[in-house]
Write a protein that holds these residues in place. Structure first.
Motif, PDB file in Angstrom:
ATOM      1  N   MET A  80      12.580  -3.835   7.284  1.00 51.21           N
ATOM      2  CA  MET A  80      13.863  -3.616   7.939  1.00 51.21           C
ATOM      3  C   MET A  80      14.951  -3.214   6.943  1.00 51.21           C
ATOM      4  SD  MET A  80      13.221  -4.780  11.152  1.00 51.21           S
ATOM      5  CE  MET A  80      14.654  -5.427  11.984  1.00 51.21           C
ATOM      6  N   VAL A  81      15.953  -2.533   7.467  1.00 52.67           N
ATOM      7  CA  VAL A  81      17.214  -2.385   6.745  1.00 52.67           C
ATOM      8  C   VAL A  81      18.100  -3.524   7.227  1.00 52.67           C
ATOM      9  CG1 VAL A  81      19.192  -0.907   6.256  1.00 52.67           C
ATOM     10  CG2 VAL A  81      16.961   0.129   6.801  1.00 52.67           C
TER      11      VAL A  81
ATOM     12  N   GLU B 127      14.836  -0.956  12.075  1.00 49.96           N
ATOM     13  CA  GLU B 127      13.436  -1.210  11.710  1.00 49.96           C
ATOM     14  C   GLU B 127      12.864   0.041  11.064  1.00 49.96           C
ATOM     15  OE1 GLU B 127      10.733  -3.188  14.495  1.00 49.96           O
ATOM     16  OE2 GLU B 127       9.241  -1.642  14.057  1.00 49.96           O
ATOM     17  N   ILE B 128      12.202  -0.119   9.932  1.00 47.86           N
ATOM     18  CA  ILE B 128      11.560   1.032   9.280  1.00 47.86           C
ATOM     19  C   ILE B 128      10.117   1.143   9.746  1.00 47.86           C
ATOM     20  CG2 ILE B 128      10.844   2.031   7.074  1.00 47.86           C
ATOM     21  CD1 ILE B 128      13.320   0.813   5.814  1.00 47.86           C
ATOM     22  N   THR B 129       9.394   0.038   9.690  1.00 45.93           N
ATOM     23  CA  THR B 129       8.005   0.074  10.149  1.00 45.93           C
ATOM     24  C   THR B 129       7.469  -1.329  10.388  1.00 45.93           C
ATOM     25  OG1 THR B 129       5.805   0.978   9.657  1.00 45.93           O
ATOM     26  CG2 THR B 129       6.991   0.058   7.826  1.00 45.93           C
ATOM     27  N   ARG B 130       6.445  -1.418  11.204  1.00 46.90           N
ATOM     28  CA  ARG B 130       5.734  -2.676  11.368  1.00 46.90           C
ATOM     29  C   ARG B 130       4.709  -2.784  10.254  1.00 46.90           C
ATOM     30  NH1 ARG B 130       6.523  -5.334  16.248  1.00 46.90           N
ATOM     31  NH2 ARG B 130       8.285  -4.303  17.242  1.00 46.90           N
TER      32      ARG B 130
ATOM     33  N   LEU C 241       0.826  -1.206   0.000  1.00 47.98           N
ATOM     34  CA  LEU C 241       0.000   0.000   0.000  1.00 47.98           C
ATOM     35  C   LEU C 241       0.867   1.265   0.000  1.00 47.98           C
ATOM     36  CD1 LEU C 241      -2.991   0.302  -0.032  1.00 47.98           C
ATOM     37  CD2 LEU C 241      -3.015   0.071   2.448  1.00 47.98           C
ATOM     38  N   ASP C 242       1.923   1.271   0.793  1.00 45.41           N
ATOM     39  CA  ASP C 242       2.823   2.429   0.848  1.00 45.41           C
ATOM     40  C   ASP C 242       3.485   2.668  -0.500  1.00 45.41           C
ATOM     41  OD1 ASP C 242       2.198   2.900   3.464  1.00 45.41           O
ATOM     42  OD2 ASP C 242       4.039   2.048   4.299  1.00 45.41           O
ATOM     43  N   GLU C 243       3.870   1.606  -1.187  1.00 44.40           N
ATOM     44  CA  GLU C 243       4.494   1.757  -2.505  1.00 44.40           C
ATOM     45  C   GLU C 243       3.468   2.243  -3.531  1.00 44.40           C
ATOM     46  OE1 GLU C 243       7.845   1.276  -3.574  1.00 44.40           O
ATOM     47  OE2 GLU C 243       8.139   1.362  -1.415  1.00 44.40           O
ATOM     48  N   HIS C 244       2.249   1.732  -3.423  1.00 46.92           N
ATOM     49  CA  HIS C 244       1.185   2.102  -4.363  1.00 46.92           C
ATOM     50  C   HIS C 244       0.771   3.556  -4.181  1.00 46.92           C
ATOM     51  CE1 HIS C 244      -3.121   2.644  -5.340  1.00 46.92           C
ATOM     52  NE2 HIS C 244      -2.846   1.912  -6.394  1.00 46.92           N
ATOM     53  N   GLY C 245       0.688   4.018  -2.936  1.00 42.94           N
ATOM     54  CA  GLY C 245       0.312   5.395  -2.660  1.00 42.94           C
ATOM     55  C   GLY C 245      -1.107   5.548  -2.148  1.00 42.94           C
TER      56      GLY C 245
ATOM     57  N   ARG D   4      13.408   5.217  -0.071  1.00 46.74           N
ATOM     58  CA  ARG D   4      13.759   6.611  -0.337  1.00 46.74           C
ATOM     59  C   ARG D   4      13.301   7.524   0.804  1.00 46.74           C
ATOM     60  NH1 ARG D   4      15.566   7.581  -5.049  1.00 46.74           N
ATOM     61  NH2 ARG D   4      14.420   6.219  -6.431  1.00 46.74           N
ATOM     62  N   GLU D   5      12.044   7.346   1.221  1.00 57.41           N
ATOM     63  CA  GLU D   5      11.500   8.185   2.300  1.00 57.41           C
ATOM     64  C   GLU D   5      12.231   7.951   3.612  1.00 57.41           C
ATOM     65  OE1 GLU D   5       7.219   7.704   2.562  1.00 57.41           O
ATOM     66  OE2 GLU D   5       7.089   8.158   0.411  1.00 57.41           O
ATOM     67  N   HIS D   6      12.525   6.695   3.911  1.00 57.54           N
ATOM     68  CA  HIS D   6      13.195   6.364   5.165  1.00 57.54           C
ATOM     69  C   HIS D   6      14.555   7.045   5.249  1.00 57.54           C
ATOM     70  CE1 HIS D   6      14.659   4.148   8.605  1.00 57.54           C
ATOM     71  NE2 HIS D   6      15.717   3.785   7.905  1.00 57.54           N
ATOM     72  N   PHE D   7      15.364   6.907   4.207  1.00 53.87           N
ATOM     73  CA  PHE D   7      16.721   7.451   4.269  1.00 53.87           C
ATOM     74  C   PHE D   7      16.711   8.980   4.125  1.00 53.87           C
ATOM     75  CE2 PHE D   7      17.570   2.981   3.119  1.00 53.87           C
ATOM     76  CZ  PHE D   7      18.384   2.670   4.193  1.00 53.87           C
ATOM     77  N   ALA D   8      15.759   9.511   3.380  1.00 53.38           N
ATOM     78  CA  ALA D   8      15.658  10.971   3.268  1.00 53.38           C
ATOM     79  C   ALA D   8      15.349  11.579   4.632  1.00 53.38           C
ATOM     80  CB  ALA D   8      14.589  11.351   2.240  1.00 53.38           C
ATOM     81  N   ALA D   9      14.444  10.940   5.374  1.00 52.41           N
ATOM     82  CA  ALA D   9      14.061  11.448   6.696  1.00 52.41           C
ATOM     83  C   ALA D   9      15.240  11.409   7.664  1.00 52.41           C
ATOM     84  CB  ALA D   9      12.891  10.628   7.254  1.00 52.41           C
TER      85      ALA D   9
END
Ligand code: PRT
Ligand code: MG
Length: 211
Positions: A96-97, A177-180, A74-78, A126-131
């Motif tokens: 996860m990274v 961890e990026i997200t659950r 869903l996050d990738e789709h938008g 992209r969003e994770h590392f940009a933040a």
């Protein structure tokens, strides 16, 4: 007719009990049947079997009225055109990274190194590392991300981790961890308005069963 989009495997398997709670049993098993449209115990409800990443697309365009899809997808789709009323709490894992055992991820980040990250989840990465303000070159892959750090394609990967067995088997470790992640119910916004009388009871049953 109500059309529900599901993907084979854990999403299908873990959605079955929720459908049962809504009084719906699926006629066939997609693992053994080659059919992509499955009838159910309700003449007005059918299930279509699509790739996991295609579930939001089918629902967005109204080819399916509702679907079950991972938050990762869903996050990738938008989420365009999708009503997302419910976290079903199924198909849980974590985004996860991960890097090779012994790779100094924190040191590399601290020094401001430019990291090469391989993933199927380009937007999420992209969003994770940009933040975090970490400079990355993202390399898009479609599967077997675990191979990328082992072959020198990338320093790290962004991938889903369930038990962690796949990482361990490949001498990788999760470093962040990026997200659950869990699976969500998605509903086509127009279908919800036009077919409310048949969709609402399903939504209610799912809500009770997921609680
Ligand atoms: O497999 P395929 O390429 O056909 O499609 P897909 O991977 O998109 O679908 P599927 O059925 O594998 O996953 C559907 C959804 O299940 C995902 O979108 C997630 O929301 C959710 N989910 C839950 C997972 C996992 N757990 C999981 N462990 N999706 C994938 N995995 C992978 C993980 O990345 C690793 O490669 O399964 C492998 C085993 O994980 P470990 O950590 O248990 O070893
Ligand atoms: Mg898979």
């Amino acid at each position: 007719m109500i059309t529900i989009a599901l993907s084979k495997g854990r999403i299908f398997d873990e959605t079955l009990p929720l459908l049962r709670a809504a009084g719906i049993t699926v006629g066939e098993d997609p693992e053994t049947s080659r059919k992509l449209i499955l009838g159910t115990s309700r003449p007005d409800v059918r299930v279509i079997i699509v790739r996991a990443t295609d579930v939001p697309t089918y629902v967005q365009y109204g080819a399916a009225d509702l679907g079950v899809t991972g938050k990762d997808v869903l996050d990738e789709h938008g989420g365009n055109g999708l009503y997302q009323p419910l976290d079903l709490g199924i198909a849980r894992c974590r985004m996860m990274v991960a890097a090779r055992e012994g790779f100094d991820y924190r040191g590399a980040v601290r020094k401001g190194a430019r990291l090469r990250v391989a993933t199927k989840y380009v937007q999420t990465a992209r969003e994770h590392f940009a933040a975090k303000g970490v400079h990355v070159d993202i390399i898009k892959l479609y599967g077997s991300m675990e191979l990328a750090p082992l072959t020198g394609l990338a320093d790290a990967i962004v991938d889903l981790v369930g038990t962690g067995n796949t990482l361990r088997a490949n001498h990788l470790v999760a470093v962040e961890e990026i997200t659950r992640v869990s699976a969500r119910l998605v509903i086509n916004q127009a279908a919800l308005k036009l077919k409310r009388r048949s969709i609402q009871p399903l939504l209610d049953a799912f809500t009770r069963a997921a609680a």
